[in-house]
Design a protein around this motif. Structure first.
Motif, PDB file in Angstrom:
ATOM      1  N   SER A  79      40.846  41.061  43.467  1.00  0.00           N
ATOM      2  CA  SER A  79      40.217  40.039  42.625  1.00  0.00           C
ATOM      3  C   SER A  79      38.908  40.547  42.027  1.00  0.00           C
ATOM      4  O   SER A  79      38.502  40.096  40.951  1.00  0.00           O
ATOM      5  CB  SER A  79      39.978  38.761  43.416  1.00  0.00           C
ATOM      6  OG  SER A  79      39.151  39.014  44.524  1.00  0.00           O
ATOM      7  N   THR A  80      38.260  41.497  42.695  1.00  0.00           N
ATOM      8  CA  THR A  80      37.054  42.115  42.135  1.00  0.00           C
ATOM      9  C   THR A  80      37.369  42.768  40.803  1.00  0.00           C
ATOM     10  O   THR A  80      36.610  42.641  39.839  1.00  0.00           O
ATOM     11  CB  THR A  80      36.512  43.182  43.113  1.00  0.00           C
ATOM     12  OG1 THR A  80      36.326  42.602  44.379  1.00  0.00           O
ATOM     13  CG2 THR A  80      35.219  43.763  42.617  1.00  0.00           C
ATOM     14  N   TYR A  81      38.493  43.457  40.753  1.00  0.00           N
ATOM     15  CA  TYR A  81      38.887  44.110  39.500  1.00  0.00           C
ATOM     16  C   TYR A  81      39.125  43.083  38.396  1.00  0.00           C
ATOM     17  O   TYR A  81      38.750  43.311  37.242  1.00  0.00           O
ATOM     18  CB  TYR A  81      40.135  44.973  39.699  1.00  0.00           C
ATOM     19  CG  TYR A  81      40.615  45.562  38.411  1.00  0.00           C
ATOM     20  CD1 TYR A  81      39.946  46.638  37.847  1.00  0.00           C
ATOM     21  CD2 TYR A  81      41.673  45.003  37.716  1.00  0.00           C
ATOM     22  CE1 TYR A  81      40.350  47.159  36.633  1.00  0.00           C
ATOM     23  CE2 TYR A  81      42.082  45.520  36.503  1.00  0.00           C
ATOM     24  CZ  TYR A  81      41.416  46.597  35.965  1.00  0.00           C
ATOM     25  OH  TYR A  81      41.804  47.098  34.759  1.00  0.00           O
ATOM     26  N   LEU A  82      39.730  41.955  38.739  1.00  0.00           N
ATOM     27  CA  LEU A  82      39.989  40.920  37.739  1.00  0.00           C
ATOM     28  C   LEU A  82      38.691  40.428  37.119  1.00  0.00           C
ATOM     29  O   LEU A  82      38.578  40.335  35.894  1.00  0.00           O
ATOM     30  CB  LEU A  82      40.756  39.759  38.361  1.00  0.00           C
ATOM     31  CG  LEU A  82      41.011  38.574  37.445  1.00  0.00           C
ATOM     32  CD1 LEU A  82      41.995  38.953  36.358  1.00  0.00           C
ATOM     33  CD2 LEU A  82      41.497  37.387  38.234  1.00  0.00           C
ATOM     34  N   TRP A  83      37.699  40.120  37.942  1.00  0.00           N
ATOM     35  CA  TRP A  83      36.427  39.615  37.424  1.00  0.00           C
ATOM     36  C   TRP A  83      35.702  40.673  36.600  1.00  0.00           C
ATOM     37  O   TRP A  83      35.130  40.359  35.550  1.00  0.00           O
ATOM     38  CB  TRP A  83      35.536  39.128  38.562  1.00  0.00           C
ATOM     39  CG  TRP A  83      36.058  37.876  39.166  1.00  0.00           C
ATOM     40  CD1 TRP A  83      36.673  37.739  40.376  1.00  0.00           C
ATOM     41  CD2 TRP A  83      36.067  36.580  38.581  1.00  0.00           C
ATOM     42  NE1 TRP A  83      37.065  36.443  40.573  1.00  0.00           N
ATOM     43  CE2 TRP A  83      36.696  35.705  39.484  1.00  0.00           C
ATOM     44  CE3 TRP A  83      35.602  36.071  37.374  1.00  0.00           C
ATOM     45  CZ2 TRP A  83      36.863  34.359  39.215  1.00  0.00           C
ATOM     46  CZ3 TRP A  83      35.775  34.723  37.114  1.00  0.00           C
ATOM     47  CH2 TRP A  83      36.401  33.886  38.032  1.00  0.00           C
ATOM     48  N   ILE A  84      35.736  41.916  37.053  1.00  0.00           N
ATOM     49  CA  ILE A  84      35.079  42.985  36.306  1.00  0.00           C
ATOM     50  C   ILE A  84      35.780  43.206  34.965  1.00  0.00           C
ATOM     51  O   ILE A  84      35.126  43.415  33.943  1.00  0.00           O
ATOM     52  CB  ILE A  84      35.049  44.285  37.134  1.00  0.00           C
ATOM     53  CG1 ILE A  84      34.103  44.140  38.319  1.00  0.00           C
ATOM     54  CG2 ILE A  84      34.657  45.483  36.286  1.00  0.00           C
ATOM     55  CD1 ILE A  84      32.659  43.932  37.958  1.00  0.00           C
ATOM     56  N   TYR A  87      34.526  40.281  32.668  1.00  0.00           N
ATOM     57  CA  TYR A  87      33.118  40.168  32.306  1.00  0.00           C
ATOM     58  C   TYR A  87      32.427  41.501  32.019  1.00  0.00           C
ATOM     59  O   TYR A  87      31.394  41.518  31.359  1.00  0.00           O
ATOM     60  CB  TYR A  87      32.354  39.422  33.400  1.00  0.00           C
ATOM     61  CG  TYR A  87      32.817  37.997  33.513  1.00  0.00           C
ATOM     62  CD1 TYR A  87      32.554  37.080  32.504  1.00  0.00           C
ATOM     63  CD2 TYR A  87      33.554  37.572  34.599  1.00  0.00           C
ATOM     64  CE1 TYR A  87      32.995  35.769  32.587  1.00  0.00           C
ATOM     65  CE2 TYR A  87      34.001  36.263  34.704  1.00  0.00           C
ATOM     66  CZ  TYR A  87      33.714  35.373  33.695  1.00  0.00           C
ATOM     67  OH  TYR A  87      34.157  34.086  33.781  1.00  0.00           O
ATOM     68  N   ARG A  88      32.936  42.615  32.545  1.00  0.00           N
ATOM     69  CA  ARG A  88      32.347  43.933  32.264  1.00  0.00           C
ATOM     70  C   ARG A  88      33.464  44.958  32.106  1.00  0.00           C
ATOM     71  O   ARG A  88      33.637  45.835  32.951  1.00  0.00           O
ATOM     72  CB  ARG A  88      31.401  44.345  33.384  1.00  0.00           C
ATOM     73  CG  ARG A  88      30.187  43.432  33.459  1.00  0.00           C
ATOM     74  CD  ARG A  88      29.038  44.021  34.148  1.00  0.00           C
ATOM     75  NE  ARG A  88      28.817  45.419  33.874  1.00  0.00           N
ATOM     76  CZ  ARG A  88      27.673  45.897  33.442  1.00  0.00           C
ATOM     77  NH1 ARG A  88      26.691  45.086  33.176  1.00  0.00           N
ATOM     78  NH2 ARG A  88      27.510  47.175  33.271  1.00  0.00           N
ATOM     79  N   PRO A  89      34.241  44.862  31.061  1.00  0.00           N
ATOM     80  CA  PRO A  89      35.406  45.743  30.914  1.00  0.00           C
ATOM     81  C   PRO A  89      35.048  47.221  30.847  1.00  0.00           C
ATOM     82  O   PRO A  89      35.875  48.068  31.175  1.00  0.00           O
ATOM     83  CB  PRO A  89      36.066  45.264  29.617  1.00  0.00           C
ATOM     84  CG  PRO A  89      35.072  44.423  28.933  1.00  0.00           C
ATOM     85  CD  PRO A  89      34.104  43.928  29.951  1.00  0.00           C
TER      86      PRO A  89
END
Length: 119
Positions: A79-84, A87-89
């Motif tokens: 899920s960390t990857y999803l948020w990054i 919001y910070r691709p």
């Protein structure tokens, strides 16, 4: 038993996150894994420190102690990857490297923790 459409969509969240992470890992460069190594080892070290402090502070024993130790040593969440990626691709490749290295590292860390720390 009736299944609502929201339950079906909710069940697709984790597979979709894993697919997006897999796509990112397919395009990862070696330079992205260098940062991943540093942060994966830091993740394990901090997780072990937190587990030690919490088990000592609250006097956990038995299964409760073992579960806390194992949860603290688990690899970084997808899920960390999803948020990054939302919001910070520009940092998504480095985060996928961290998740990849921490998952590989957990193959070695978890059996050691189970053998020598969780009793």
């Amino acid at each position: 038993m009736q299944v609502s459409s929201l339950n079906i969509l909710g069940g697709m969240a984790i597979p979709l996150m894993l697919l997006t992470l897999g796509h990112s890992l397919a395009q990862i460069k070696f330079s992205d894994t260098r940062v991943g190594v540093v942060f994966a080892f830091a993740h394990v070290a901090l997780g072990a420190a937190v587990a030690f402090i919490l088990t000592s502070l609250f006097n956990f024993s038995g299964a409760m102690r073992g579960v806390l130790i194992l949860q603290c040593l688990m690899p970084s969440a997808v899920s960390t990857y999803l948020w990054i990626s939302i919001y910070r691709p520009q940092d998504a490749a480095q985060i996928s490297g961290i998740i990849f290295i921490s998952t590989i590292l957990s193959i070695f860390v978890l059996p050691l923790a189970l053998t020598y720390w969780v009793q």
